[in-house]
Motif scaffolding. Structure first.
Motif, PDB file in Angstrom:
ATOM      1  N   VAL A 166       0.864  -1.179   0.000  1.00  0.00           N
ATOM      2  CA  VAL A 166       0.000   0.000   0.000  1.00  0.00           C
ATOM      3  C   VAL A 166       0.906   1.236   0.000  1.00  0.00           C
ATOM      4  N   PRO A 167       0.374   2.405  -0.373  1.00  0.00           N
ATOM      5  CA  PRO A 167       1.230   3.577  -0.588  1.00  0.00           C
ATOM      6  C   PRO A 167       2.210   3.899   0.550  1.00  0.00           C
ATOM      7  N   GLN A 168       1.751   3.847   1.808  1.00  0.00           N
ATOM      8  CA  GLN A 168       2.681   4.182   2.900  1.00  0.00           C
ATOM      9  C   GLN A 168       3.841   3.201   2.942  1.00  0.00           C
ATOM     10  N   GLU A 169       3.521   1.926   2.674  1.00  0.00           N
ATOM     11  CA  GLU A 169       4.560   0.906   2.682  1.00  0.00           C
ATOM     12  C   GLU A 169       5.548   1.148   1.554  1.00  0.00           C
ATOM     13  N   VAL A 170       5.023   1.657   0.428  1.00  0.00           N
ATOM     14  CA  VAL A 170       5.898   1.961  -0.699  1.00  0.00           C
ATOM     15  C   VAL A 170       6.902   3.034  -0.285  1.00  0.00           C
ATOM     16  N   ASP A 171       6.411   4.057   0.428  1.00  0.00           N
ATOM     17  CA  ASP A 171       7.322   5.113   0.879  1.00  0.00           C
ATOM     18  C   ASP A 171       8.412   4.547   1.785  1.00  0.00           C
ATOM     19  N   ALA A 172       7.998   3.640   2.689  1.00  0.00           N
ATOM     20  CA  ALA A 172       8.970   3.038   3.602  1.00  0.00           C
ATOM     21  C   ALA A 172      10.009   2.242   2.823  1.00  0.00           C
ATOM     22  N   LEU A 173       9.530   1.494   1.837  1.00  0.00           N
ATOM     23  CA  LEU A 173      10.453   0.713   1.010  1.00  0.00           C
ATOM     24  C   LEU A 173      11.449   1.620   0.319  1.00  0.00           C
ATOM     25  N   PHE A 174      10.952   2.743  -0.193  1.00  0.00           N
ATOM     26  CA  PHE A 174      11.844   3.646  -0.918  1.00  0.00           C
ATOM     27  C   PHE A 174      12.911   4.224   0.011  1.00  0.00           C
ATOM     28  N   SER A 175      12.547   4.456   1.280  1.00  0.00           N
ATOM     29  CA  SER A 175      13.581   4.978   2.170  1.00  0.00           C
ATOM     30  C   SER A 175      14.598   3.883   2.505  1.00  0.00           C
ATOM     31  N   ASN A 176      14.129   2.614   2.579  1.00  0.00           N
ATOM     32  CA  ASN A 176      15.084   1.514   2.736  1.00  0.00           C
ATOM     33  C   ASN A 176      16.058   1.477   1.563  1.00  0.00           C
ATOM     34  N   LEU A 177      15.512   1.658   0.382  1.00  0.00           N
ATOM     35  CA  LEU A 177      16.353   1.600  -0.817  1.00  0.00           C
ATOM     36  C   LEU A 177      17.380   2.723  -0.803  1.00  0.00           C
ATOM     37  N   ALA A 178      16.953   3.883  -0.292  1.00  0.00           N
ATOM     38  CA  ALA A 178      17.885   5.011  -0.202  1.00  0.00           C
ATOM     39  C   ALA A 178      19.051   4.671   0.720  1.00  0.00           C
ATOM     40  N   GLU A 179      18.738   3.958   1.826  1.00  0.00           N
ATOM     41  CA  GLU A 179      19.799   3.537   2.751  1.00  0.00           C
ATOM     42  C   GLU A 179      20.772   2.586   2.058  1.00  0.00           C
ATOM     43  N   LEU A 180      20.231   1.669   1.310  1.00  0.00           N
ATOM     44  CA  LEU A 180      21.074   0.698   0.608  1.00  0.00           C
ATOM     45  C   LEU A 180      21.991   1.413  -0.369  1.00  0.00           C
ATOM     46  N   ARG A 181      21.410   2.367  -1.076  1.00  0.00           N
ATOM     47  CA  ARG A 181      22.176   3.130  -2.060  1.00  0.00           C
ATOM     48  C   ARG A 181      23.282   3.916  -1.357  1.00  0.00           C
ATOM     49  N   ALA A 182      22.938   4.518  -0.216  1.00  0.00           N
ATOM     50  CA  ALA A 182      23.923   5.298   0.528  1.00  0.00           C
ATOM     51  C   ALA A 182      25.081   4.410   0.979  1.00  0.00           C
ATOM     52  N   ALA A 183      24.780   3.134   1.247  1.00  0.00           N
ATOM     53  CA  ALA A 183      25.824   2.222   1.692  1.00  0.00           C
ATOM     54  C   ALA A 183      26.628   1.662   0.520  1.00  0.00           C
ATOM     55  N   GLY A 184      26.346   2.125  -0.678  1.00  0.00           N
ATOM     56  CA  GLY A 184      27.136   1.716  -1.833  1.00  0.00           C
ATOM     57  C   GLY A 184      26.624   0.475  -2.535  1.00  0.00           C
ATOM     58  N   LEU A 185      25.466  -0.031  -2.105  1.00  0.00           N
ATOM     59  CA  LEU A 185      24.902  -1.190  -2.785  1.00  0.00           C
ATOM     60  C   LEU A 185      24.101  -0.730  -4.011  1.00  0.00           C
ATOM     61  N   SER A 186      23.918  -1.632  -4.934  1.00  0.00           N
ATOM     62  CA  SER A 186      23.147  -1.298  -6.127  1.00  0.00           C
ATOM     63  C   SER A 186      21.818  -2.044  -6.097  1.00  0.00           C
TER      64      SER A 186
END
Lengths: 534, 378
Positions: A176-196
């Motif tokens: 659901v939309p809120q969960e999508v936002d949470a997922l996107f912030s997780n992805l941002a963390e992964l990206r910040a850690a240098g993962l693709s």
């Protein structure tokens, strides 16, 4: 910019053929360190095949895969995992009665001698969870957790195995939309850690929101990589996905008559949680008319088809076949009355894969003579009819006794279409009739649909292929969130207009969409739907 | 010629599996320190005297008929993906009810037997309706409910024998049983037929109900392969989703298939009841056909012809039990062999099936050569 390092993943000239169809052709994809790279394309464009190749589930026929600049060859997902590639499947693969911790280590258990070292595992999982903001509680049972939690476990599972590249297959489809936002912030963390992250989707506004770069796949080939998603509009992306030059609809004479063969009025279907699946769907299909239904997948198309076929009982509304009210008819009675059905999932819904073709000829028509009947079936007649279908629809198979599963996808589809159309039909409900078939079969199927239309068949055509919709339809409806938001003339519609209706950017009143970011479009869409319901 | 070849292709795996089963059993007999050759000889030993041989054949037939019916009953469920483990309970209930009601009514001979048969089928179907209704209304797995109903059936049967159906003329110290069925409900035996065929007449009754079993088998085969109901049943079993999408209601099929299966299960106990027992007595009632029927159905690959052969094989092995014991080989060897036969048939069968499938795929692809890779991209 620092000296360009080798991309963490590079696919060069990947081609993959299946019998009768090329799933991927000359695909190029480069994923850099620390980026979220979206792969977008329509259903059946070849995204999944490509990811399966990258994850070692398929072997490419041509082309190379490089990891950190070194060419590699994956014999199985094991090799891909060893190379640091992890996949989060759309359908989760978790053991419900295990804890989060047990699920994450399953298959990669830490050992201390012969004992399982759960303490070390717990430490690592907690560290991972902390670092990427996953918020995992290792001792919870999976069956108690929400879908979004489960998805985070899948992500943690992949990270636990040392993945540096995560493939997420349509991760937002189940959220659901809120969960999508949470997922996107997780992805941002992964990206910040240098993962693709490779993010597969066909939801363009989401992709623009989350991705650093976007690669578009159309009909098995990569057509473009967009370096600056924010500066690219959803419509431009849709353009790339669908093809910049939409074909002008066939200028055949209209065969639409005045006789209404199928009519739906006020169809509604609510879901237990979330918005209605169908809301006040009203339309008429006349003899000789093809009514096309456009829409982004999951906006009520499947539910509409199931309601027409009697597979799902609508909560409200009427369905009429000619002069008869068929709202309460069971599915087989609708078939007997002359409604043909080409389901969207031919493997699961249209065919008995383990049965010979002649038995498949009977499926759905077992009550109709000459091969079927009220009490008895006639195998010989069914064999003869199957042979006729094979001849007339160019189904390439040894004979009517061949098991359906042995045929290639295109041939299976031709057989299904032949089966449905070789009966005297009044209405045909076709969902994605050419999905996954090669170009030759595609145009043959289109010709058949046109012939049947000329002969007076009323057709409901649901498709994700805009070319197909525009080329065949006499009337084009756009479904968005279970509602018909537009009724268009395919001869006059532009891809931009269609795209804006499909993404909900334009309401009933006309092309009134904002050119702002995705959130803006979303808001506009909501405002429109609210207006309508008042 | 091709027909013969196709037939051979289907039968060959089973023969291989039987060979494997024989070999494994031989190893087992070796391990317990007996002579496998002697065991094999004992297996095919029908006795020295013509009378003993005729008796032996009679036992074989009496055992095969109920096993065949039980296998058929189980196979109906299997064909649509239902696991009717409850044939055991269904035939127990059906037999008690048939014995009790059969003794209570008076009718001329052929009609009496027909009515008892119909009662048994109705009782079996009724008992099978319980798991069917539970499944379609509450989603209860038929595996669980039928197993539990088997246990309940023992209790119900015990009650029925003791209370409504008990023989009022039961002597003191005599085991509890239902009233004896009148002469008109005795199914004629096949003993005279042995004489016609030039054999000695067996001393014990050979149940004529085997003829009914054969007729039922043919009817079931025709229903499965030629009727619309049979097609819908098989379609539901092959893919419930595809069947539903094509207008075959899976709920209705669950109920119909369970009723059909239960009705066939109702016939299982009649061979003994009408042929020799003539009353239901817990001690002499042969239990276990329902469970062995599962193995028989598996071995016969859920096809009536195959089930007939499987029932004959199982009955043949069962018959040899006492003979083996006299050779010093535990009768459990028979059970072990039956188990191994089923296992090896299933394994060999699966291997053969995959091979056949690959062959078909190759052939289909060869036909497809002309169209292979049409470039998809524009």
């Amino acid at each position: 910019m620092d000296a360009e390092p080798a991309p963490v993943i590079e696919l060069t000239g990947i081609t993959k053929r299946f019998p009768g169809v090329v799933a991927n052709r000359d695909v190029h994809l480069a994923v850099r360190h620390g980026e979220v790279h979206a792969v977008v394309g329509e259903n059946g464009a070849g995204k999944s095949t490509l990811m399966k190749i990258l994850y070692g589930m398929y072997k490419p026929d041509e082309g190379t895969i490089s990891v950190d600049g070194h060419p590699v060859e994956f014999g199985s997902p094991k090799d891909a995992i060893a190379a640091g590639i992890g996949m989060v499947h759309q359908h989760f693969m978790l053991a419900d009665n295990f804890t989060v911790l047990e699920n994450i280590v399953l298959g990669a258990e830490p050992r201390a001698g012969v004992r399982l070292d759960f303490a070390a595992a717990r430490e690592r999982i907690e560290e991972t969870s902390e670092r990427y903001g996953l918020g995992l509680r290792p001792d919870r049972l999976v069956e108690e957790l929400s879908v979004a939690d489960r998805q985070r476990i899948e992500i943690a599972k992949v990270l636990y195995r040392g993945a540096r590249v995560l493939i997420l297959d349509e991760p937002t489809a189940v959220l659901v939309p809120q969960e999508v936002d949470a997922l996107f912030s997780n992805l941002a963390e992964l990206r910040a850690a240098g993962l693709s992250v490779i993010f597969i989707s066909h939801k363009l506004d989401e992709v623009r929101q989350v991705a650093d770069r976007i690669t578009v796949i159309r009909r098995g080939s990569t057509v473009a990589t967009v370096d600056d998603p924010q500066a690219t509009s959803s419509r431009q992306l849709a353009h790339l996905m669908v093809g910049s030059e939409l074909p002008t609809p066939e200028t055949t004479e209209s065969t639409v008559t005045d006789v209404v063969e199928l009519a739906a009025s006020g169809l509604a279907l609510s879901s237990q949680d979330g918005p209605d699946l169908l809301h006040d769907v009203t339309f008429e299909v006349r003899r000789g008319e093809i009514a096309g239904f456009a829409g982004v997948e999951g906006n009520g198309q499947s539910e509409l088809v199931e309601a027409i076929m009697g597979l799902r009982k609508p909560d409200a509304g009427l369905l009429r076949l000619g002069d008869d009210d068929m709202t309460s008819w069971p599915a087989h009675q609708r078939r007997m009355a002359g409604i043909g059905f080409i389901p969207e999932d031919r493997h699961r819904q249209a065919l008995l894969l383990d049965a010979p073709l002649w038995e498949n000829r009977l499926l759905g028509w077992q009550g109709n003579p000459p091969a079927g009947g009220r009490f008895w079936i006639r195998p010989q007649a069914a064999r003869a009819e199957a042979a006729t279908i094979m001849r007339e629809y160019d189904v390439r198979a040894p004979g009517p006794d061949t098991i359906a599963d042995a045929l290639s996808g295109g041939n299976q589809q031709k057989f299904v279409i032949g089966r449905e159309m070789s009966t005297t039909l009044r209405v045909l409900v076709a969902a994605h009739p050419t999905r996954g078939v090669d170009v030759g079969a595609q145009s043959a199927i289109w010709d058949r649909l046109r012939e049947a239309r000329a002969a007076g068949l009323a057709t409901v055509l649901v498709s994700a292929d805009l070319e197909e919709l525009l080329g065949l339809s006499d009337t084009l409806y756009v479904l968005f969130r279970g509602r018909i938001v537009a009724r268009l003339d395919p001869a006059e519609v532009t891809p931009e207009l269609l795209g804006s209706y499909m993404t909900g950017a334009a309401g009933q009143e006309g092309a009134r969409f904002t050119t702002g970011d995705a959130a803006g479009e979303e808001q506009a869409a909501r405002a429109d739907t609210e207006e309508e319901s008042r | 010629m091709t027909r013969l070849l196709g037939w051979w292709r289907r039968i060959a795996p089973t023969l291989v599996a039987l060979g494997v089963a024989l070999a494994v059993t031989a190893v087992f007999i070796l391990i317990i320190g007996e002579n496998p050759i002697a065991a094999l000889v004992a297996l095919f030993d029908f006795g020295e005297t013509p009378v003993a041989q005729a008796n032996s054949i009679g036992v074989w037939i009496n055992r095969a008929a109920p096993l065949f019916l039980a296998g058929l009953a189980v196979s109906i469920g299997f064909r649509m993906g239902l696991f009717n483990i409850g044939v055991e309970g269904q035939y127990r209930i059906a037999t008690v009810v048939a014995a009790g009601l059969g003794a209570a009514i008076v009718l001329p001979a052929p009609l009496h037997i027909l009515v008892i048969t119909l009662i048994a089928m109705a009782a079996g179907a009724a008992y099978a309706a319980i798991p069917a209704i539970l499944k379609v209304t509450r989603g209860v797995s038929e595996v669980i409910s039928t197993i539990m109903l088997n246990a309940i059936a023992i209790g119900i049967a015990a009650y029925l024998i003791r209370s409504p159906f008990v023989d009022p003329e039961l002597g003191a110290g005599e085991n509890v049983a239902t009233t004896r069925l009148p002469e008109s409900a005795h199914f004629p035996g096949l003993n005279e037929l042995f004489g016609v065929l030039g054999l000695e007449e067996p001393r014990r009754p050979v149940h004529g109900f085997v003829v009914v079993a054969i007729v039922v088998g043919v009817v079931v085969a025709v229903i499965l392969s030629r009727s619309r109901f049979g097609f819908e049943l098989r379609a539901s079993g092959l893919s419930a989703l595809a069947a539903t999408a094509n207008g075959i209601s899976s709920r209705a099929m669950v109920v119909k298939a369970m009723l059909f299966s239960g009705a066939l299960a109702g016939l299982v106990g009649l061979s003994d009841l009408l042929g020799s027992a003539h009353r239901f007595q817990p001690d002499s009632f042969v239990a276990g056909y329902g469970f062995t029927g599962i193995a028989v159905a598996l071995l016969g690959r859920n096809r009536p012809g195959g089930i007939a052969l499987a029932a004959l094989l199982f009955a043949f092995l069962d018959r040899a039990g006492p003979r083996l014991q006299s050779e010093g080989i535990p009768p459990a060897a028979v059970t072990i062999m039956q188990g191994i036969v089923v296992l090896s048939v299933l394994i060999v069968d699966e291997v053969a099936r995959r091979r056949l499938r690959r062959r078909e795929e190759r052939r289909a692809r060869a036909q497809d050569q002309a169209t292979t890779p049409v470039e998809v991209a524009s």
